[in-house]
Design a protein around this motif. Structure first.
Motif, mmCIF file in Angstrom:
data_model
loop_
_atom_site.group_PDB
_atom_site.id
_atom_site.type_symbol
_atom_site.label_atom_id
_atom_site.label_comp_id
_atom_site.label_asym_id
_atom_site.label_seq_id
_atom_site.Cartn_x
_atom_site.Cartn_y
_atom_site.Cartn_z
ATOM 1 N N LYS A 23 15.207 -7.444 56.028
ATOM 2 C CA LYS A 23 14.413 -6.655 56.655
ATOM 3 C C LYS A 23 13.517 -7.821 57.364
ATOM 4 C CE LYS A 23 12.064 -3.385 54.541
ATOM 5 N NZ LYS A 23 11.191 -2.572 53.516
ATOM 6 N N ILE A 25 10.676 -8.376 60.715
ATOM 7 C CA ILE A 25 9.514 -7.933 61.819
ATOM 8 C C ILE A 25 9.626 -8.818 63.073
ATOM 9 C CG2 ILE A 25 7.000 -7.568 62.110
ATOM 10 C CD1 ILE A 25 8.297 -5.777 59.812
ATOM 11 N N ASN A 48 17.284 -4.181 58.857
ATOM 12 C CA ASN A 48 16.197 -3.141 58.820
ATOM 13 C C ASN A 48 15.068 -3.784 59.426
ATOM 14 O OD1 ASN A 48 14.268 -1.438 58.212
ATOM 15 N ND2 ASN A 48 14.511 -1.637 56.049
ATOM 16 N N LYS A 50 11.756 -3.739 62.353
ATOM 17 C CA LYS A 50 10.503 -3.123 63.050
ATOM 18 C C LYS A 50 10.100 -4.237 64.005
ATOM 19 C CE LYS A 50 5.603 -1.572 62.391
ATOM 20 N NZ LYS A 50 6.102 -0.091 62.872
ATOM 21 N N PHE A 79 2.483 -7.262 58.954
ATOM 22 C CA PHE A 79 3.582 -6.452 58.725
ATOM 23 C C PHE A 79 4.609 -6.949 57.959
ATOM 24 C CE2 PHE A 79 2.132 -3.959 62.889
ATOM 25 C CZ PHE A 79 2.319 -2.608 62.228
ATOM 26 N N GLU A 82 2.946 -6.262 54.358
ATOM 27 C CA GLU A 82 3.176 -4.717 54.076
ATOM 28 C C GLU A 82 4.597 -4.015 54.040
ATOM 29 O OE1 GLU A 82 2.668 -1.071 57.006
ATOM 30 O OE2 GLU A 82 0.677 -2.232 57.056
ATOM 31 N N GLN A 83 5.496 -4.456 54.778
ATOM 32 C CA GLN A 83 6.898 -4.078 54.762
ATOM 33 C C GLN A 83 7.808 -4.793 53.655
ATOM 34 O OE1 GLN A 83 7.845 -1.240 56.341
ATOM 35 N NE2 GLN A 83 5.715 -1.048 57.308
ATOM 36 N N ALA A 85 8.802 -7.780 54.368
ATOM 37 C CA ALA A 85 10.033 -8.142 55.077
ATOM 38 C C ALA A 85 10.600 -9.475 54.588
ATOM 39 C CB ALA A 85 9.594 -8.196 56.244
#
Length: 305
Positions: A23, A25, A48, A50, A79, A82-83, A85
């Motif tokens: 993941k 960002i 994955n 963002k 982020f 929060e995610q 990552a």
């Protein structure tokens, strides 16, 4: 999208080879990288991701164009947390530099990323600039030790030395990374791809990689040039002041000295910027206490009328 962008994206996609799904960002800083990054990452089944601030805008509404200044990491770090990552990436405005955030939301020193690349790529020869720290230049307690070649600060000098010595990897303290597989050029996007590959290969998190490394303490300070000052005389005085404690002295780019005092070891580099009317001080020490004391001493010497 024109044929040249298509060709570039196709070329970059060949290098995305993570060992596991990550993941990620990505903050494009409203700069040049946004139009390419999204197209690359969306075509990789292993990521994955963002992407934020991907629209090019010369007013840079999200934050300034240089990630080394201001609060450029704030939104990407939030982020990441929060995610949950694995890694965060922040590009500069023109996309030739990439900076990284670990899975705990912490900004990572560019020297740590250079160390990550050395661990992952296993280069035989590396070129580093005069401000690169001990983490990369000092021999560590490992069986793998690449040959380190020192360069003046600046893309031209690093690239030329890499080509001359057929080096596999190059790094500047300012966040530029150079790769033989990228024709000896620096590229923020290519650096991001290789960092993603490296993180995916770690047996633990990126934050753990950072924390397991030897801990050094560093600081970069810029001083506005004063046309009335004779800086060559000032630098000569600094060299004379520290020479009795010097382990190594180099005039490759400005003045670089490695110092051993009873209080501990540190090194500093003082050089004139190639792009701004400033003189730059980089200092690294074994402890935060030594760093604070010696950075203050050097600042006083550089600003003394």
């Amino acid at each position: 999208m024109n044929k040249y962008q298509n060709a570039y994206i196709f070329f970059l996609l060949k290098f995305i080879k993570p060992r596991r799904r990550l993941k990620v960002i990505v903050d494009c800083s409203n700069g040049a990288a946004g139009s390419i990054v999204h197209k690359i990452f969306k075509n990789s089944k292993f990521l994955n991701f963002k992407i934020i601030n991907s629209t090019a805008d010369g007013n840079f509404p999200a934050h300034g164009p240089d990630p080394l200044r201001g609060n450029a990491f704030k939104k990407a770090s939030s982020f990441v947390l929060e995610q949950k990552a694995d890694v965060g990436i922040v590009f500069d405005a023109d996309g030739d530099r990439a900076f990284f955030i670990d899975n705990r939301g912490r900004k990572i020193n560019p020297d740590v990323i250079a160390k990550l690349f050395v661990w992952y790529l296993k280069p035989k020869k590396i070129v580093v600039d005069a401000r690169t720290g001990w983490l990369v230049t000092k021999s560590q307690a490992t069986s793998y030790k690449p040959q380190v070649i020192n360069s003046k600060v600046g893309r031209y000098f690093v690239e030329q030395l890499m080509k001359k010595n057929k080096a596999d990897f190059g790094a500047e303290h300012s966040g530029h990374y150079y790769f033989k597989t990228f024709y000896y050029f620096d590229s923020g996007i290519f650096s991001a791809i290789q960092a993603i590959n490296a993180v995916s290969k770690l047996p633990y998190s990126l934050a753990d990689f950072v924390d397991l490394l030897p801990q050094y303490y560093s600081k970069d300070v810029n001083f506005r040039l004063n046309s009335k000052r004779d800086y060559s005389a000032t630098i000569g005085k600094i060299e004379n002041r520290y020479k009795k404690f010097a382990v190594k002295t180099s005039r490759l780019d400005g003045l670089k000295m490695e110092i051993k005092k009873p209080s501990g070891r540190f090194w500093f580099n003082i050089h004139f910027s190639n792009t701004e009317p400033v003189i730059r001080l980089t200092i690294e020490a074994q402890s935060s206490k030594i760093l604070a004391v010696e950075a203050r001493n050097l600042a006083n010497l550089l600003t003394k009328a």
